[in-house]
Design an enzyme around this catalytic site. Structure first.
Site, short mmCIF file in Angstrom:
data_model
loop_
_atom_site.label_atom_id
_atom_site.label_comp_id
_atom_site.label_asym_id
_atom_site.label_seq_id
_atom_site.Cartn_x
_atom_site.Cartn_y
_atom_site.Cartn_z
N ASP A 227 31.95 54.22 24.54
CA ASP A 227 30.80 54.36 23.50
C ASP A 227 29.80 53.28 23.95
O ASP A 227 29.85 52.89 23.31
CB ASP A 227 31.57 55.20 22.42
CG ASP A 227 30.66 55.34 21.38
OD1 ASP A 227 29.50 55.42 21.62
OD2 ASP A 227 30.78 55.71 20.07
N HIS B 21 32.82 45.30 44.01
CA HIS B 21 34.33 45.22 43.72
C HIS B 21 34.80 43.98 43.94
O HIS B 21 36.21 43.49 43.64
CB HIS B 21 34.81 46.10 44.39
CG HIS B 21 36.45 46.66 44.65
ND1 HIS B 21 37.49 45.95 43.80
CD2 HIS B 21 36.93 47.75 45.03
CE1 HIS B 21 38.35 46.86 43.61
NE2 HIS B 21 38.09 47.52 43.80
#
Length: 441
Positions: free
Chosen positions: A381, A158
């Site tokens: 994808d 993060h």
């Protein structure tokens, strides 16, 4: 349910390095990157029905790390006490797993609509909790399912990326895996000095997100402590697009053009308070992330993938939220907290973190919401089509708003609460919302 307990690891994870030479330098983090709140990795989980060529995915990662080379580096302490990234091209950790006895449908059904379970840790080796600096900034594992499906897990530091930045990287990796030209896509912007503190720093706001709550008495402090501590149970609440619209309609008479986030955040915050049942005069907070990319002046550069958010803070007494009028009261507070975030507020936050390196948000009686919606994660994808599920690997202490596959207006709220009020939270959140669907049938 230990659906991932049988995950097989037939080989050790390997380091994937950039496929071409990359700049060797030290990347300084911004104060928003380096704050104590963000010293962990965000662990993403994607379930795909289709087969993925693991070798091609590993090769694609090597290619995309040329552009996102800090993710192949290592975090470490800098000369001024702040953390930096040593861009040394050491590599991202890449592992493989096998779940031959499980299909994608069984995975999702067996996990109560993909509710995180501790056994899922086996789906991502190398990101186990240890010293913050001991985990590489990027750890991934591709797990093959018995049906030919795939589970992809990625742990991204993060300190290097916020949710928008992580999504930007993941989509760049997916394009490389599909051999799609990247000419028309935005290149990552690495420099963090656009969010440097002012000289001298100037804290111009109260910053309630970092202030401690005040309790009416010592007895109530002890009672409240018991409400917000103990073993946590993840509660998964799916709001359809029709549910979200009904919540917006409820707020419309009091809040013009109420957004989906405002309505849903207010509703979940109020249900959370009512399920826990704290003293009515206890002040409780809602903390939520606000993207600042277009709120600062000038706006952050296109392709900026570092932490470009600050926390907004709404605050109320528990009694006001639990009252019959609490829904629109909460929505107005969410709107006001969001509108407070402008360039001045962001610069003040950066300066506060410059002067208070150990500053942490007040979590004593706070619900924290992080929205993973509208980042395009549900469209990722990697060569196996769109995912069947997007969510976190593990359940955290904060609330996540997750996209619902095949319902672009729907949201799944994943909330971790103490075990006792978990059922009450589900009842409070979903009671009456299906009426709108019955009316349409």
């Amino acid at each position: 349910m230990d659906i991932a307990a049988d995950c097989e690891h037939r080989m050790e994870p390997v380091l994937v390095t950039p496929s071409q030479p990359t700049p060797a330098h030290t990347l300084c983090l911004s104060n928003l990157d380096d704050q104590c709140l963000l010293r962990f990795s965000v662990e993403y989980l994607f379930v795909f029905a289709g087969h993925v060529d693991v070798d091609a995915l590993r090769t694609a990662l090597s290619r995309v790390l040329v552009d996102y080379y800090p993710l192949a580096g290592r975090l470490g302490p800098g000369d001024d006490g702040k953390h930096v990234v040593d861009c040394n091209a050491e590599g991202a950790l890449f592992g493989e797993g096998f779940l031959p006895g499980l299909t994608a449908d069984e995975f999702l059904q067996g996990s109560a609509i993909a509710k995180p379970h501790e056994s899922w840790r086996k789906l991502l080796r190398g990101a186990e909790p240890q010293s913050f600096l001991g985990v590489p900034p990027l750890v991934v594992q591709v797990t093959r399912l018995g049906c030919g499906g795939t589970v992809l897990c990625a742990a991204i530091s993060h300190c290097l990326c916020d949710g928008i930045g992580a999504a930007q990287f993941l989509h760049a990796w997916a394009r490389a895996a599909r051999f799609e030209a990247a000419d028309h896509h935005v290149a990552p912007f690495h420099d963090r000095w656009v969010l440097r503190p002012r000289c001298p720093p100037c804290i111009a706001f109260e910053h309630q997100e970092y202030a401690m709550n005040s309790f009416p008495s010592g007895d109530e402090r002890a009672a409240t402590s018991s409400l917000f501590t103990g073993p946590l149970a993840p509660v998964s609440l799916t709001f359809t697009g029709a549910h979200v619209q009904r919540l917006k309609d409820r707020c419309a008479p009091w809040l013009e053009e109420c957004t989906s986030f405002e309505a849903l955040a207010a509703h979940v915050w109020r249900a959370w308070v009512r399920s826990l049942g704290p003293p009515s005069d206890l002040r409780v907070k809602l903390l939520f992330t606000v993207d600042i990319r277009r709120r600062v002046k000038p706006g952050l550069p296109e392709g900026y993938y570092g932490n470009g958010f600050v926390l907004a803070c709404a605050e109320s007494t528990a009694g006001q939220l639990a009252a019959p009028s609490g829904e629109h009261h909460a929505a107005r507070l969410v709107r006001a907290a969001k509108e407070m975030i402008d360039d001045d507020y962001v610069r003040s936050t950066v300066d506060l973190l410059e002067l208070r390196r150990d500053a942490m948000p007040d979590l004593s009686a706070s619900l924290v919401i992080s929205a993973w919606t509208r980042k395009g994660l549900e469209d990722l994808d990697i060569g196996a089509g769109r995912p069947l599920h997007v969510g976190p690997l593990t359940s955290e202490t904060y609330c996540l708003f997750l996209p619902v596959v095949d319902d672009p207006r729907g949201v799944t709220a994943l909330v971790s609460v103490p075990e006792a009020p978990a059922e009450r939270l589900e009842d409070r959140c979903l009671h009456g919302l299906d009426d709108v669907e019955n009316e349409e049938q």
